[in-house]
Scaffold this motif. Structure first.
Motif, PDB file in Angstrom:
ATOM      1  N   ILE A  71       0.863  -1.189   0.000  1.00 56.93           N
ATOM      2  CA  ILE A  71       0.000   0.000   0.000  1.00 56.93           C
ATOM      3  C   ILE A  71       0.898   1.238   0.000  1.00 56.93           C
ATOM      4  CG2 ILE A  71      -1.718   1.265   1.330  1.00 56.93           C
ATOM      5  CD1 ILE A  71      -2.615  -1.424   2.458  1.00 56.93           C
ATOM      6  N   THR A  79      -2.506   0.265  13.971  1.00 59.47           N
ATOM      7  CA  THR A  79      -2.114  -1.099  13.675  1.00 59.47           C
ATOM      8  C   THR A  79      -2.543  -2.017  14.804  1.00 59.47           C
ATOM      9  OG1 THR A  79      -0.184  -0.285  12.507  1.00 59.47           O
ATOM     10  CG2 THR A  79      -0.163  -2.590  13.117  1.00 59.47           C
ATOM     11  N   PRO A 115      -7.539   4.486   8.271  1.00 59.00           N
ATOM     12  CA  PRO A 115      -7.285   3.075   7.994  1.00 59.00           C
ATOM     13  C   PRO A 115      -6.720   2.341   9.209  1.00 59.00           C
ATOM     14  CG  PRO A 115      -5.644   4.431   6.920  1.00 59.00           C
ATOM     15  CD  PRO A 115      -6.656   5.370   7.512  1.00 59.00           C
ATOM     16  N   TYR A 117      -4.793  -1.241  10.122  1.00 58.11           N
ATOM     17  CA  TYR A 117      -4.057  -2.357   9.545  1.00 58.11           C
ATOM     18  C   TYR A 117      -3.996  -3.493  10.551  1.00 58.11           C
ATOM     19  CZ  TYR A 117      -2.705   0.957   5.978  1.00 58.11           C
ATOM     20  OH  TYR A 117      -2.732   1.864   4.966  1.00 58.11           O
ATOM     21  N   SER A 143     -12.387   1.153   7.017  1.00 59.49           N
ATOM     22  CA  SER A 143     -11.174   0.877   6.260  1.00 59.49           C
ATOM     23  C   SER A 143     -10.278  -0.061   7.055  1.00 59.49           C
ATOM     24  CB  SER A 143     -10.445   2.183   5.953  1.00 59.49           C
ATOM     25  OG  SER A 143      -9.276   1.928   5.224  1.00 59.49           O
ATOM     26  N   ASN A 145      -7.642  -3.204   6.806  1.00 64.69           N
ATOM     27  CA  ASN A 145      -6.722  -3.809   5.839  1.00 64.69           C
ATOM     28  C   ASN A 145      -5.919  -4.916   6.511  1.00 64.69           C
ATOM     29  OD1 ASN A 145      -7.122  -1.740   3.675  1.00 64.69           O
ATOM     30  ND2 ASN A 145      -6.350  -0.419   5.304  1.00 64.69           N
ATOM     31  N   ILE A 147      -2.477  -6.951   6.553  1.00 63.64           N
ATOM     32  CA  ILE A 147      -1.095  -6.808   6.121  1.00 63.64           C
ATOM     33  C   ILE A 147      -0.532  -8.207   5.891  1.00 63.64           C
ATOM     34  CG2 ILE A 147       1.201  -5.986   6.758  1.00 63.64           C
ATOM     35  CD1 ILE A 147      -0.753  -3.742   6.385  1.00 63.64           C
TER      36      ILE A 147
END
Length: 172
Positions: A71, A79, A115, A117, A143, A145, A147
């Motif tokens: 990304i 995170t 976002p 993660y 959002s 995501n 990893i």
């Protein structure tokens, strides 16, 4: 009998031999010696190249490999890390599953579009990863995501034949 410096000049006729055009002249060196500067800069460059990857994530997990690219937008995301034993970390701090959602809301403030993660160890239980992602989704974060590490198997590639070839036994 020894000669002094003055006697040596007197023996050559009393004149000093001077050369023009700069070959024999010894003046002060007016240039900067950059060799030590270059040496120090190369050492610092190597130190920063080695230490930079260590600064990105504080919790050591073994990421699974996928074919997805990295990304490009990296503006200090939140995170969530999940270790193989199921322990959950928010940034670098351990957090209980029940406290994950309130702490995330507190850290994000009103920005629920920020976002998040999720870094899960490849050996972590699917149940824990799914529960963490469901908790993030129900907390209002849109959002989320995962990893992964690059270089894993491609989804379009044919799997390699890992079974050993059957050998025939010799017949009598």
């Amino acid at each position: 009998m020894g000669l002094s410096a003055n006697d040596a000049f007197a023996a050559s006729g009393g004149r000093r031999s001077r050369r023009r055009y700069g070959r024999g002249r010894r003046g002060t060196l007016s240039e900067i010696n950059v060799t030590p500067l270059v040496d120090v800069m190369l050492v610092l460059l190597i130190i920063f190249m080695i230490s930079a990857p260590l600064l990105t994530a504080g919790v050591p997990v073994e990421l699974p490999k996928t074919e997805a690219g990295s990304i490009q937008n990296q503006n200090e995301p939140l995170t969530v890390s999940i270790r193989a034993d199921g322990s959950i970390f928010l940034q670098d701090d351990p957090v209980a599953f029940a406290q994950l959602s309130p702490r995330l809301r507190e850290m994000a403030g009103d920005n629920h579009a920020k976002p998040i993660y999720v870094r899960a160890d490849g050996r972590a239980s699917y149940q824990i990863v799914a529960q963490v992602m469901a908790s993030l989704s129900t907390s209002g974060f849109s959002s989320i995501n995962l990893i992964t590490d690059t270089g894993g198997p491609s989804s379009g590639a044919k799997p390699a034949d890992t079974a050993p070839a059957a050998q025939e036994a010799p017949q009598p």
